[in-house]
Design a protein around this motif. Structure first.
Motif, PDB file in Angstrom:
ATOM      1  N   MET A 126       0.725  -1.253  -0.150  1.00 54.31           N
ATOM      2  CA  MET A 126       0.010   0.058   0.117  1.00 54.31           C
ATOM      3  C   MET A 126       0.781   1.145   0.134  1.00 54.31           C
ATOM      4  N   ASN A 127       0.616   2.110  -0.841  1.00 56.60           N
ATOM      5  CA  ASN A 127       1.273   3.592  -0.927  1.00 56.60           C
ATOM      6  C   ASN A 127       0.316   4.427  -0.021  1.00 56.60           C
ATOM      7  N   ILE A 128       1.078   4.815   1.231  1.00 54.89           N
ATOM      8  CA  ILE A 128       0.205   5.585   1.887  1.00 54.89           C
ATOM      9  C   ILE A 128      -0.188   7.093   1.464  1.00 54.89           C
ATOM     10  N   GLY A 129       0.573   7.709   0.517  1.00 55.86           N
ATOM     11  CA  GLY A 129       0.570   8.742  -0.064  1.00 55.86           C
ATOM     12  C   GLY A 129      -0.720   8.799  -1.156  1.00 55.86           C
ATOM     13  N   GLU A 130      -0.310   7.644  -1.768  1.00 60.42           N
ATOM     14  CA  GLU A 130      -1.608   7.549  -2.786  1.00 60.42           C
ATOM     15  C   GLU A 130      -3.006   7.467  -2.107  1.00 60.42           C
ATOM     16  N   ARG A 131      -2.893   6.641  -1.085  1.00 62.34           N
ATOM     17  CA  ARG A 131      -4.029   6.185  -0.172  1.00 62.34           C
ATOM     18  C   ARG A 131      -4.922   7.634   0.475  1.00 62.34           C
ATOM     19  N   ILE A 132      -3.857   8.314   0.959  1.00 61.13           N
ATOM     20  CA  ILE A 132      -4.483   9.714   1.331  1.00 61.13           C
ATOM     21  C   ILE A 132      -5.139  10.595   0.223  1.00 61.13           C
ATOM     22  N   LYS A 133      -4.320  10.660  -0.710  1.00 60.14           N
ATOM     23  CA  LYS A 133      -4.582  11.568  -1.738  1.00 60.14           C
ATOM     24  C   LYS A 133      -6.015  10.911  -2.333  1.00 60.14           C
ATOM     25  N   ASN A 134      -6.311   9.630  -2.642  1.00 63.73           N
ATOM     26  CA  ASN A 134      -7.471   9.044  -3.074  1.00 63.73           C
ATOM     27  C   ASN A 134      -8.615   9.395  -2.147  1.00 63.73           C
ATOM     28  N   LEU A 135      -8.401   9.076  -0.804  1.00 64.28           N
ATOM     29  CA  LEU A 135      -9.518   9.433   0.235  1.00 64.28           C
ATOM     30  C   LEU A 135     -10.049  10.961   0.235  1.00 64.28           C
ATOM     31  N   ARG A 136      -8.835  11.575   0.288  1.00 61.18           N
ATOM     32  CA  ARG A 136      -9.178  13.262   0.316  1.00 61.18           C
ATOM     33  C   ARG A 136     -10.006  13.409  -1.031  1.00 61.18           C
ATOM     34  N   LEU A 137      -9.606  13.158  -2.137  1.00 57.76           N
ATOM     35  CA  LEU A 137     -10.276  13.412  -3.414  1.00 57.76           C
ATOM     36  C   LEU A 137     -11.777  12.907  -3.504  1.00 57.76           C
ATOM     37  N   ASN A 138     -11.801  11.517  -2.610  1.00 59.85           N
ATOM     38  CA  ASN A 138     -13.006  10.964  -3.011  1.00 59.85           C
ATOM     39  C   ASN A 138     -14.146  11.781  -1.836  1.00 59.85           C
ATOM     40  N   LYS A 139     -13.491  12.397  -1.152  1.00 60.22           N
ATOM     41  CA  LYS A 139     -14.236  13.312   0.088  1.00 60.22           C
ATOM     42  C   LYS A 139     -14.560  14.700  -0.627  1.00 60.22           C
ATOM     43  N   ASN A 140     -14.044  15.094  -1.756  1.00 58.62           N
ATOM     44  CA  ASN A 140     -13.694  16.424  -2.287  1.00 58.62           C
ATOM     45  C   ASN A 140     -13.216  17.520  -1.489  1.00 58.62           C
ATOM     46  N   PHE A 141     -12.034  16.996  -0.747  1.00 63.84           N
ATOM     47  CA  PHE A 141     -11.322  18.181   0.049  1.00 63.84           C
ATOM     48  C   PHE A 141     -10.455  18.679  -0.792  1.00 63.84           C
ATOM     49  N   ILE A 157       7.202  10.638   4.326  1.00 64.23           N
ATOM     50  CA  ILE A 157       6.254   9.568   5.209  1.00 64.23           C
ATOM     51  C   ILE A 157       5.851  10.288   6.493  1.00 64.23           C
ATOM     52  N   PRO A 158       4.555  10.266   6.823  1.00 63.80           N
ATOM     53  CA  PRO A 158       3.880  10.924   7.895  1.00 63.80           C
ATOM     54  C   PRO A 158       4.360  10.396   9.008  1.00 63.80           C
ATOM     55  N   THR A 159       4.235  10.757  10.248  1.00 58.33           N
ATOM     56  CA  THR A 159       4.561  10.182  11.426  1.00 58.33           C
ATOM     57  C   THR A 159       2.952   9.545  11.759  1.00 58.33           C
ATOM     58  N   ILE A 160       2.952   8.430  12.792  1.00 56.74           N
ATOM     59  CA  ILE A 160       1.827   7.945  13.183  1.00 56.74           C
ATOM     60  C   ILE A 160       0.909   8.977  13.738  1.00 56.74           C
ATOM     61  N   GLU A 161       1.283   9.975  14.226  1.00 54.56           N
ATOM     62  CA  GLU A 161       0.614  11.012  14.979  1.00 54.56           C
ATOM     63  C   GLU A 161      -0.105  11.671  13.718  1.00 54.56           C
ATOM     64  N   THR A 162       0.753  12.094  12.773  1.00 56.29           N
ATOM     65  CA  THR A 162       0.219  13.072  11.547  1.00 56.29           C
ATOM     66  C   THR A 162      -0.667  12.143  10.931  1.00 56.29           C
ATOM     67  N   LEU A 163      -0.646  10.754  10.666  1.00 59.45           N
ATOM     68  CA  LEU A 163      -1.489  10.089   9.907  1.00 59.45           C
ATOM     69  C   LEU A 163      -2.698   9.881  10.902  1.00 59.45           C
TER      70      LEU A 163
END
Length: 105
Positions: free
Chosen positions: A1-16, A41-47
């Motif tokens: 899993m690419n964490i950055g891609e996952r974040i971006k996809n989730l963000r875009l899916n929510k129209n943020f 790579i984000p820290t656990i806290e940032t994630l």
């Protein structure tokens, strides 16, 4: 899993929008961009803050749509929960270096 891609996809899916999302998370727009592009790579806290801003749990973030999450990921997250900020930073740097080594092989 690419964490950055996952974040971006989730963000875009929510129209943020990136700028507002970064502000809600408490990070800079530049840092969010670097995370989404896999440069940082984000820290656990940032994630966790990112998950909160997305309205999802940590487990949902790592869910691949299957019934269970890889036990190794769960173990990693559980172990990371008890680390200090400094220890998390060291762990993230280690993981980043390991990833870069694997990418170069």
């Amino acid at each position: 899993m690419n964490i950055g891609e996952r974040i971006k996809n989730l963000r875009l899916n929510k129209n943020f929008k990136a700028t507002q999302f970064a502000e809600n998370v408490g990070i800079s727009r530049v840092y969010l961009n670097e995370i989404e592009r896999g440069i940082k790579i984000p820290t656990i806290e940032t994630l966790q803050k990112i998950c909160d801003a997305l309205g999802i749990t940590f487990s949902e973030f790592f869910s691949t749509g299957e019934d269970t999450i890889n036990p190794e990921y769960l173990e990693l997250v559980d172990n990371a929960k008890v680390l200090t900020h400094k220890q998390l930073k060291i762990l993230n740097e280690f993981l980043k270096a390991l990833k870069e080594k694997n990418d170069n092989e």
